[in-house]
Every structure is written in structure tokens, then in C-alpha cells.
Design a protein around this motif. Structure first.
Motif, PDB file in Angstrom:
ATOM      1  N   GLU A  91      -1.616  -0.202   3.118  1.00  0.00           N
ATOM      2  CA  GLU A  91      -0.529  -0.050   4.091  1.00  0.00           C
ATOM      3  C   GLU A  91       0.313   1.173   3.700  1.00  0.00           C
ATOM      4  OE1 GLU A  91      -0.127  -2.252   6.610  1.00  0.00           O
ATOM      5  OE2 GLU A  91      -1.665  -3.668   5.927  1.00  0.00           O
ATOM      6  N   LEU A  92       1.147   1.601   4.635  1.00  0.00           N
ATOM      7  CA  LEU A  92       2.061   2.711   4.402  1.00  0.00           C
ATOM      8  C   LEU A  92       2.829   2.523   3.085  1.00  0.00           C
ATOM      9  CD1 LEU A  92       3.071   5.143   6.234  1.00  0.00           C
ATOM     10  CD2 LEU A  92       5.067   3.712   6.670  1.00  0.00           C
ATOM     11  N   GLY A  93       2.825   3.552   2.227  1.00  0.00           N
ATOM     12  CA  GLY A  93       3.604   3.498   0.990  1.00  0.00           C
ATOM     13  C   GLY A  93       2.905   2.813  -0.184  1.00  0.00           C
ATOM     14  N   ASP A  94       1.723   2.264   0.027  1.00  0.00           N
ATOM     15  CA  ASP A  94       0.999   1.626  -1.079  1.00  0.00           C
ATOM     16  C   ASP A  94       0.563   2.681  -2.101  1.00  0.00           C
ATOM     17  OD1 ASP A  94       1.272  -0.870  -0.034  1.00  0.00           O
ATOM     18  OD2 ASP A  94      -0.808  -1.091   0.639  1.00  0.00           O
ATOM     19  N   HIS A  95       0.372   2.199  -3.330  1.00  0.00           N
ATOM     20  CA  HIS A  95      -0.006   3.089  -4.434  1.00  0.00           C
ATOM     21  C   HIS A  95      -1.392   2.705  -4.953  1.00  0.00           C
ATOM     22  CE1 HIS A  95       0.219   4.035  -8.908  1.00  0.00           C
ATOM     23  NE2 HIS A  95       0.344   5.223  -8.348  1.00  0.00           N
ATOM     24  N   THR A 137       2.779   0.809 -10.635  1.00  0.00           N
ATOM     25  CA  THR A 137       4.136   0.850 -10.070  1.00  0.00           C
ATOM     26  C   THR A 137       4.334  -0.417  -9.231  1.00  0.00           C
ATOM     27  OG1 THR A 137       3.632   1.816  -7.920  1.00  0.00           O
ATOM     28  CG2 THR A 137       3.876   3.364  -9.755  1.00  0.00           C
ATOM     29  N   GLU A 138       5.526  -0.567  -8.703  1.00  0.00           N
ATOM     30  CA  GLU A 138       5.822  -1.751  -7.886  1.00  0.00           C
ATOM     31  C   GLU A 138       4.933  -1.838  -6.658  1.00  0.00           C
ATOM     32  OE1 GLU A 138       9.865  -1.805  -6.727  1.00  0.00           O
ATOM     33  OE2 GLU A 138      10.516  -2.774  -8.597  1.00  0.00           O
ATOM     34  N   SER A 139       4.453  -0.669  -6.188  1.00  0.00           N
ATOM     35  CA  SER A 139       3.656  -0.694  -4.953  1.00  0.00           C
ATOM     36  C   SER A 139       2.154  -0.518  -5.187  1.00  0.00           C
ATOM     37  CB  SER A 139       4.195   0.337  -3.971  1.00  0.00           C
ATOM     38  OG  SER A 139       4.672   1.464  -4.638  1.00  0.00           O
ATOM     39  N   THR A 140       1.709  -0.665  -6.438  1.00  0.00           N
ATOM     40  CA  THR A 140       0.261  -0.535  -6.692  1.00  0.00           C
ATOM     41  C   THR A 140      -0.491  -1.687  -6.024  1.00  0.00           C
ATOM     42  OG1 THR A 140       0.718   0.493  -8.827  1.00  0.00           O
ATOM     43  CG2 THR A 140      -1.528  -0.314  -8.471  1.00  0.00           C
ATOM     44  N   LYS A 141      -1.435  -1.325  -5.162  1.00  0.00           N
ATOM     45  CA  LYS A 141      -2.167  -2.355  -4.419  1.00  0.00           C
ATOM     46  C   LYS A 141      -3.672  -2.292  -4.660  1.00  0.00           C
ATOM     47  CE  LYS A 141       1.015  -4.659  -2.906  1.00  0.00           C
ATOM     48  NZ  LYS A 141       2.119  -4.049  -2.220  1.00  0.00           N
ATOM     49  N   SER A 163      -8.222  -7.637 -14.513  1.00  0.00           N
ATOM     50  CA  SER A 163      -7.106  -8.562 -14.760  1.00  0.00           C
ATOM     51  C   SER A 163      -5.767  -7.842 -14.698  1.00  0.00           C
ATOM     52  CB  SER A 163      -7.289  -9.368 -16.047  1.00  0.00           C
ATOM     53  OG  SER A 163      -7.458  -8.515 -17.124  1.00  0.00           O
ATOM     54  N   ILE A 164      -5.727  -6.545 -15.033  1.00  0.00           N
ATOM     55  CA  ILE A 164      -4.479  -5.778 -14.826  1.00  0.00           C
ATOM     56  C   ILE A 164      -4.137  -5.792 -13.331  1.00  0.00           C
ATOM     57  CG2 ILE A 164      -3.408  -3.474 -14.909  1.00  0.00           C
ATOM     58  CD1 ILE A 164      -5.138  -2.899 -17.403  1.00  0.00           C
ATOM     59  N   ALA A 165      -5.160  -5.561 -12.496  1.00  0.00           N
ATOM     60  CA  ALA A 165      -4.938  -5.560 -11.044  1.00  0.00           C
ATOM     61  C   ALA A 165      -4.432  -6.923 -10.581  1.00  0.00           C
ATOM     62  CB  ALA A 165      -6.230  -5.190 -10.319  1.00  0.00           C
ATOM     63  N   HIS A 166      -5.079  -7.968 -11.029  1.00  0.00           N
ATOM     64  CA  HIS A 166      -4.718  -9.309 -10.537  1.00  0.00           C
ATOM     65  C   HIS A 166      -3.326  -9.741 -10.999  1.00  0.00           C
ATOM     66  CE1 HIS A 166      -9.309  -9.916 -10.066  1.00  0.00           C
ATOM     67  NE2 HIS A 166      -8.794  -9.236  -9.069  1.00  0.00           N
ATOM     68  N   ASP A 167      -2.942  -9.289 -12.204  1.00  0.00           N
ATOM     69  CA  ASP A 167      -1.594  -9.621 -12.704  1.00  0.00           C
ATOM     70  C   ASP A 167      -0.494  -9.094 -11.785  1.00  0.00           C
ATOM     71  OD1 ASP A 167      -2.589 -10.923 -14.849  1.00  0.00           O
ATOM     72  OD2 ASP A 167      -2.236  -9.315 -16.311  1.00  0.00           O
ATOM     73  N   ILE A 168      -0.778  -8.000 -11.078  1.00  0.00           N
ATOM     74  CA  ILE A 168       0.257  -7.409 -10.222  1.00  0.00           C
ATOM     75  C   ILE A 168      -0.040  -7.632  -8.733  1.00  0.00           C
ATOM     76  CG2 ILE A 168       1.006  -5.637 -11.866  1.00  0.00           C
ATOM     77  CD1 ILE A 168      -0.874  -3.687 -10.180  1.00  0.00           C
ATOM     78  N   GLY A 169      -1.017  -8.503  -8.462  1.00  0.00           N
ATOM     79  CA  GLY A 169      -1.346  -8.815  -7.065  1.00  0.00           C
ATOM     80  C   GLY A 169      -2.083  -7.696  -6.347  1.00  0.00           C
ATOM     81  N   ALA A 170      -2.760  -6.840  -7.124  1.00  0.00           N
ATOM     82  CA  ALA A 170      -3.551  -5.759  -6.516  1.00  0.00           C
ATOM     83  C   ALA A 170      -5.028  -6.143  -6.554  1.00  0.00           C
ATOM     84  CB  ALA A 170      -3.324  -4.460  -7.288  1.00  0.00           C
TER      85      ALA A 170
END
Ligand SMILES: *Cc1c(COP(=O)(O)O)cnc(C)c1O
Length: 378
Positions: A91-95, A137-141, A163-170
Motif C-alpha cells: 500500500e501507499l507508504g509501505d516500506h 521501520t514502522e512501515s516495513t511490510k 521470523s524477523i518479518a513475522h515479528d513485525i507483521g510483515a
């Protein structure tokens, strides 16, 4: 399909379809773009229009899903179309975090197209997962991983980065083009989506372009099918047929190619005119242990070497080889060699003296002799 079958058997059986019309053993190619409706308005065979779905694509997608032990697969007309579809989940602004040595067009797609739509990107050396963690970052998806990488053959830990991705919901997407499902199944290590350029080993003969996304579960299936059907970068029925045919011989081809690549890597790593050999199967490879853990069936059929000397010397060497055609791409039956820096351009971080090698199906002794002679000449 029987669950007890081994992958080699499934590669054959999942690409086979009983043909009610003629009993054809090799699946017929259905070129029709449209399909007949019943009196009640329904479609007896489930097909409406070939961009939406067609028999050859359905067979290919089912086979791709089982090859990677996924829940579903979505096929595209090229690897880049598949990559682009995965980025369209954003989405717009995602990292996004990308490997610093990602396939060159993957990075260019991000900077050339998606950044202008507000998607942000950071590139890091993923062979150390700490770099990935620091780039979050906060917006890493989405975290995109390519392992082994192109052209440096760096290996990144799929389990740790997932698991780094999953920890932040990415989500974590793995470009598995080089390793192939023969030796590496990223979904089993926690990745969410696997991407393939089927132009390479899956097609296997350098005569068809294709790409695919294979999904761990059904959570993105509907979205990605929509992107596939509406963006329209779909493979033709003949493309699908060629790739399903390639899949039948994938395991046999890849195993021979990777054994030869390993032998060639061993030979070159002892040669005085070669500065460095990048191949995950060498004990000297910096991520040898991670490679052993996740490349469960071997170390692949790609390698790269740094020649002692400059770009000119490297290009001279490539030109002196008789059995390695100087051309881009990889994964076909013919051995290929390429000076990457001159393909990627001045800004590329690839060393000047690096040659990338795709090992084909020729006799390995002939291949090694060819290198020996060429190295003696330069
Ligand atoms: C070739 C390749 C791609 C792009 O695929 P195309 O089929 O050329 O669009 C992406 N990633 C890797 C690792 C590749 O080798």
C-alpha cells in the motif's frame, strides 16, 4: 495426487492429465481464448476466458504448488511480472527491505516504478540478518530475499529473516530461482511466498519466459489471482505447456548440473589464475553452514569467479572458453558465462573481474578441460 510420492515422481505425475478426448499422454495445448457456456449459463469445465484461467495454466499452477509444498501458485508471463505482482500487495507508504545484491531488475523495478507510488525501499547485505533487523521501520511490510544471490552467491538465512518479518507483521518473499525446489523449499523454513523466474531452470531450455508466485497458505491467493487476471501479464497456453514439460525433467537436469558446478568450483578454487570462487558448496564460503541447513539437496548449478586481473582479462577469459557461450540468463542445458558488471552498468557494486557461470549438461570433464585451456591462454 498421492501424498507418499517423492518430489521427482510428483514432478512427472502432477504435470500429467488424463485426456478424455484422445487419451493423449502429453497434455494437449488448449489455445482457445474462450469456453462454451451451458444452457443454464454455467461453465461445465470451470473455464470462461483464457486470461482468467485455462487448462494449461491450471495444470502448471497445480504442479508449481506441489513442487514448493505450497497451498496455491499463480503463474505469470515472466519472473519480473511475478515480482511486480508481489510488490502490488503493498500500500501507499509501505516500506520494503531488499538485498543489496538482488537481481538487478528487481531493484530497478522498485526504484523505477514503485517508489513513485510512495513505496519506500532499503537495501542491505542480508547474509547477516542483523542488517535486516536494523533496517526495519514502522512501515516495513515486505522483506524480499534472494538466496543464493546474484551474482555473488551470498547465502541468507531464510528461517531467521522470515521470523524477523513475522515479528513485525510483515511478509517474507524468497526469490528461489537459483536454488529451485530441487534443493531448497523456502516455505518449509517459514517464508510466506516463493517467487520463481521459470525462464531459468523450470523451463530449463532457454526457450520460454515465465514466472510464478507460490503461496504458503491461501491468505494472499485471492489478491494475487486478481492482480494476475486484471494486470494481464499471463503466460500463454504454449508457455505453460513448455514449462510443465520442463518441470518433468527438472530434477534429473538440475542434479547433474549441480554436481558439475561443484566439481568445477573445486577445480577453479585451486587455480592460481583465479582469485575467488563464489559457490555455497565450498567449505570456504562465508555462509557454508547456513547453506548446508537450508539448501538440503546440494548447492546449486550457478557459481561466479573473480579472475586475477581486470575487467579486460575477465572478458578475454570468457571469450576463450569454447563450451561456455557468452550470453545472459541461466538454467538452460548449455553452459553460459557472463561478465556481469558490463551488463549491470557503472553503478553496479559487482566487481570488475567477476564472471558468472551457469553450468549446463555437457560432460563435466569437457567443461573443466575447457577452463584449463582457456586459463592457459590468457
Ligand atoms: C531471471 C531472474 C529474474 C527475472 O525473471 P525474468 O523471467 O527474466 O523476468 C528474477 N530473479 C532472478 C534470480 C533471476 O535469475
Amino acid at each position: 495426487m498421492s501424498k507418499k510420492w517423492k518430489p521427482e515422481t510428483r514432478a512427472i505425475r502432477d504435470t500429467f492429465k488424463k485426456d478424455a478426448n484422445a487419451g493423449a499422454v502429453s497434455a494437449p495445448i488448449t489455445l482457445s481464448t474462450n469456453f462454451e457456456r451451458e444452457a443454464d449459463g454455467s461453465y461445465k469445465h470451470g473455464f470462461v476466458y483464457s486470461r482468467i484461467d485455462n487448462p494449461n495454466r491450471q495444470l502448471l499452477e497445480q504442479s508449481l504448488a506441489t513442487l514448493e509444498s505450497g497451498a496455491a501458485a499463480v503463474a505469470f508471463s515472466s519472473g519480473m511480472a511475478a515480482t511486480s505482482a508481489a510488490f502490488q500487495l503493498l500500500e501507499l507508504g509501505d516500506h520494503v527491505i531488499l538485498p543489496v545484491d538482488a537481481y538487478y531488475s528487481t531493484q530497478e523495478l522498485m526504484t523505477g516504478l514503485f517508489e513513485k507510488w510512495g513505496v519506500k525501499m532499503t537495501t542491505v547485505d542480508m547474509s547477516d540478518p542483523a542488517n535486516v533487523r536494523n533496517a526495519v521501520t514502522e512501515s516495513t511490510k515486505l522483506i524480499w530475499v534472494e538466496t543464493p544471490s546474484n551474482p555473488g552467491l551470498k547465502v541468507s538465512d531464510i528461517g531467521v529473516i522470515s521470523s524477523i518479518a513475522h515479528d513485525i507483521g510483515a511478509i517474507c518473499v524468497i526469490d528461489n530461482t537459483w536454488a529451485t525446489p530441487v534443493i531448497q523449499n523456502p516455505l518449509k523454513f517459514g517464508a510466506d511466498i516463493v517467487m520463481h523466474s521459470s525462464t531459468k531452470y523450470l523451463g530449463g531450455h532457454g526457450d520460454v519466459s515465465g514466472g510464478a508466485l507460490i503461496l504458503k497458505d491461501n491468505s494472499f491467493e485471492e489478491k494475487l489471482k486478481k492482480i494476475q487476471q486484471l494486470s494481464g501479464a499471463v503466460p500463454s497456453p504454449f508457455d505453460c505447456w513448455l514449462i510443465t514439460r520442463g518441470i518433468k525433467t527438472l530434477f534429473a537436469r538440475y542434479k547433474v548440473q549441480q554436481n558439475s558446478a561443484h566439481e568445477l568450483a573445486n577445480f577453479l578454487s585451486n587455480h592460481p589464475q583465479i582469485d575467488k570462487v563464489h559457490y555455497p558448496g565450498l567449505m570456504s564460503h562465508p555462509q557454508y553452514e547456513i547453506a548446508q541447513k537450508q539448501m538440503v539437496g546440494g548447492f546449486g548449478a550457478m557459481l561466479s569467479v573473480e579472475v586475477k586481473g581486470d575487467a579486460k582479462k575477465a572478458m578475454m577469459l570468457a571469450d576463450s572458453l569454447k563450451l561456455f557461450t557468452t550470453a545472459t540468463s541461466l538454467g538452460g542445458v548449455e553452459s553460459l558465462i557472463e561478465h556481469r558488471k558490463s551488463v549491470e552498468g557503472e553503478n553496479s557494486p559487482t566487481p570488475d573481474n567477476l564472471l558468472r557461470v551457469s553450468v549446463g549438461l555437457e560432460n563435466v570433464k569437457d567443461l573443466i578441460d575447457d577452463w584449463e585451456e582457456a586459463l592457459n591462454k590468457i
